[in-house]
Design a protein around this motif. Structure first.
Motif, PDB file in Angstrom:
ATOM      1  N   ASP A 114       0.796  -1.234   0.000  1.00 37.18           N
ATOM      2  CA  ASP A 114       0.000   0.000   0.000  1.00 37.18           C
ATOM      3  C   ASP A 114       0.827   1.282   0.000  1.00 37.18           C
ATOM      4  N   PHE A 115       2.147   1.163  -0.166  1.00 38.71           N
ATOM      5  CA  PHE A 115       2.999   2.349  -0.049  1.00 38.71           C
ATOM      6  C   PHE A 115       3.968   2.467  -1.229  1.00 38.71           C
ATOM      7  N   GLU A 116       4.307   3.711  -1.533  1.00 37.82           N
ATOM      8  CA  GLU A 116       5.226   3.967  -2.643  1.00 37.82           C
ATOM      9  C   GLU A 116       6.062   5.210  -2.353  1.00 37.82           C
ATOM     10  N   VAL A 117       7.370   5.103  -2.495  1.00 38.40           N
ATOM     11  CA  VAL A 117       8.254   6.257  -2.327  1.00 38.40           C
ATOM     12  C   VAL A 117       8.279   7.049  -3.627  1.00 38.40           C
ATOM     13  N   ILE A 118       7.906   8.316  -3.538  1.00 40.38           N
ATOM     14  CA  ILE A 118       7.852   9.148  -4.745  1.00 40.38           C
ATOM     15  C   ILE A 118       8.927  10.228  -4.771  1.00 40.38           C
ATOM     16  N   HIS A 119       9.671  10.367  -3.650  1.00 39.11           N
ATOM     17  CA  HIS A 119      10.667  11.443  -3.644  1.00 39.11           C
ATOM     18  C   HIS A 119      11.744  11.168  -2.594  1.00 39.11           C
ATOM     19  N   HIS A 120      12.957  11.636  -2.889  1.00 44.66           N
ATOM     20  CA  HIS A 120      14.048  11.594  -1.918  1.00 44.66           C
ATOM     21  C   HIS A 120      14.810  12.911  -1.989  1.00 44.66           C
ATOM     22  N   ALA A 121      15.123  13.470  -0.820  1.00 50.63           N
ATOM     23  CA  ALA A 121      15.927  14.696  -0.749  1.00 50.63           C
ATOM     24  C   ALA A 121      17.038  14.500   0.274  1.00 50.63           C
ATOM     25  N   LEU A 122      18.179  15.135   0.016  1.00 49.72           N
ATOM     26  CA  LEU A 122      19.356  14.948   0.864  1.00 49.72           C
ATOM     27  C   LEU A 122      19.339  15.789   2.138  1.00 49.72           C
ATOM     28  N   ASN A 123      18.498  16.814   2.191  1.00 52.02           N
ATOM     29  CA  ASN A 123      18.344  17.594   3.416  1.00 52.02           C
ATOM     30  C   ASN A 123      17.021  18.355   3.369  1.00 52.02           C
ATOM     31  N   GLY A 124      16.684  18.998   4.484  1.00 51.24           N
ATOM     32  CA  GLY A 124      15.404  19.670   4.595  1.00 51.24           C
ATOM     33  C   GLY A 124      15.211  20.811   3.621  1.00 51.24           C
ATOM     34  N   LYS A 125      16.255  21.580   3.377  1.00 52.38           N
ATOM     35  CA  LYS A 125      16.114  22.725   2.476  1.00 52.38           C
ATOM     36  C   LYS A 125      15.780  22.273   1.057  1.00 52.38           C
ATOM     37  N   ILE A 126      16.488  21.249   0.587  1.00 48.79           N
ATOM     38  CA  ILE A 126      16.210  20.724  -0.752  1.00 48.79           C
ATOM     39  C   ILE A 126      14.774  20.218  -0.822  1.00 48.79           C
ATOM     40  N   PHE A 127      14.343  19.509   0.225  1.00 51.52           N
ATOM     41  CA  PHE A 127      13.000  18.941   0.233  1.00 51.52           C
ATOM     42  C   PHE A 127      11.934  20.039   0.194  1.00 51.52           C
ATOM     43  N   ILE A 128      12.091  21.060   1.013  1.00 53.76           N
ATOM     44  CA  ILE A 128      11.103  22.151   1.057  1.00 53.76           C
ATOM     45  C   ILE A 128      11.067  22.893  -0.281  1.00 53.76           C
ATOM     46  N   ASP A 129      12.233  23.117  -0.857  1.00 55.43           N
ATOM     47  CA  ASP A 129      12.276  23.762  -2.179  1.00 55.43           C
ATOM     48  C   ASP A 129      11.566  22.904  -3.221  1.00 55.43           C
ATOM     49  N   ASP A 130      11.770  21.596  -3.129  1.00 51.28           N
ATOM     50  CA  ASP A 130      11.119  20.679  -4.072  1.00 51.28           C
ATOM     51  C   ASP A 130       9.598  20.691  -3.902  1.00 51.28           C
ATOM     52  N   LEU A 131       9.137  20.764  -2.652  1.00 48.72           N
ATOM     53  CA  LEU A 131       7.701  20.750  -2.381  1.00 48.72           C
ATOM     54  C   LEU A 131       6.980  21.907  -3.060  1.00 48.72           C
ATOM     55  N   LYS A 132       7.646  23.048  -3.091  1.00 45.44           N
ATOM     56  CA  LYS A 132       7.018  24.256  -3.651  1.00 45.44           C
ATOM     57  C   LYS A 132       6.731  24.109  -5.145  1.00 45.44           C
ATOM     58  N   ASN A 133       7.419  23.179  -5.784  1.00 45.55           N
ATOM     59  CA  ASN A 133       7.245  22.994  -7.222  1.00 45.55           C
ATOM     60  C   ASN A 133       6.448  21.738  -7.578  1.00 45.55           C
ATOM     61  N   LYS A 134       5.933  21.052  -6.539  1.00 43.93           N
ATOM     62  CA  LYS A 134       5.232  19.792  -6.800  1.00 43.93           C
ATOM     63  C   LYS A 134       3.719  19.954  -6.679  1.00 43.93           C
ATOM     64  N   THR A 135       2.995  19.279  -7.544  1.00 50.96           N
ATOM     65  CA  THR A 135       1.533  19.289  -7.460  1.00 50.96           C
ATOM     66  C   THR A 135       1.036  18.195  -6.531  1.00 50.96           C
ATOM     67  N   GLU A 136       1.807  17.104  -6.404  1.00 55.09           N
ATOM     68  CA  GLU A 136       1.425  16.010  -5.506  1.00 55.09           C
ATOM     69  C   GLU A 136       2.328  16.010  -4.278  1.00 55.09           C
ATOM     70  N   LEU A 137       1.712  16.140  -3.105  1.00 57.48           N
ATOM     71  CA  LEU A 137       2.470  16.114  -1.861  1.00 57.48           C
ATOM     72  C   LEU A 137       2.459  14.702  -1.289  1.00 57.48           C
TER      73      LEU A 137
END
Length: 211
Positions: free
Chosen positions: A28-51
């Protein structure tokens, strides 16, 4: 049926890749994203339509660590459930992560079945606390918090509401009491349960299956 989506925020690339491979074997689970630190992840979130529904968060990372990232996500993306995944079993680290908004805390050397159980716990219950972490939290607050204590009906009602994300003012409105009276209940429970803050109230409620 669509799978529950997961992001991994961890600067250890090999561990993250192995974790992704493991989780993708869960039905029931799927990994859709990986980030090396919090800043990269937050920056990536701002550009994603699926959270992602769940974030597996490492604590010790360069640039923006797990504590800071969890606090930011809890404020700006409250629907994302954060599960801390760390080698650090220090009581202060556990408390800080829970206080900053993590819905659970696991050590990286856990059995895969525990990880799966935790992921389902986050989806179905909204949080997951292993016995080890619950015990650590309770002990760090006060050893006697483990005792069963008789609570009045109104105290129990307040404790359950205090275990939600409601503000004290909102709790006062729901209980049809003044904020001053609510402050009184809070201080009364702090003394009765021998805890020092709202986290202590929540941990007591969880430990004793009151919420």
């Amino acid at each position: 049926m669509s799978k529950h989506t997961i992001a991994i925020v961890d600067d250890h690339l090999l561990f993250a890749q192995s974790l992704k491979s493991l989780i993708n074997t869960f039905d029931d689970f799927e990994v859709i994203h990986h980030a090396l630190n919090g800043k990269i992840f937050i920056d990536d979130l701002k550009n994603k339509t699926e959270l992602p529904k769940i974030v597996l968060m490492d604590l010790n990372m360069p640039i923006m660590d797990g504590l800071e990232t969890t606090k930011y996500l809890n404020k700006h993306y409250p629907n994302i459930k954060i599960l801390a995944l760390s080698m650090d079993d220090d009581e202060n680290s556990i408390l800080k992560m829970i206080k900053n908004g993590a819905k659970g805390y696991l050590l990286k050397d856990i059995h895969p079945n525990i990880l799966k159980e935790a992921l389902y716990g986050l989806i179905n219950e909204g949080y997951y606390h292993s016995k080890m972490v619950s015990d650590t939290l309770v002990h760090s607050l006060h050893p006697s918090a483990e005792k069963k204590i008789n609570l009045l009906d109104r105290e129990l009602e307040f404790l359950k509401l205090a275990s939600t994300e409601m503000t004290y003012k909102e709790i006062a409105d729901v209980m049809h009491l003044s904020p001053k009276t609510i402050d009184g209940y809070r201080e009364q429970l702090f003394k009765k349960l021998e805890v020092k803050n709202r986290i202590g109230l929540v941990v007591y409620a969880l430990k004793n299956n009151l919420v």
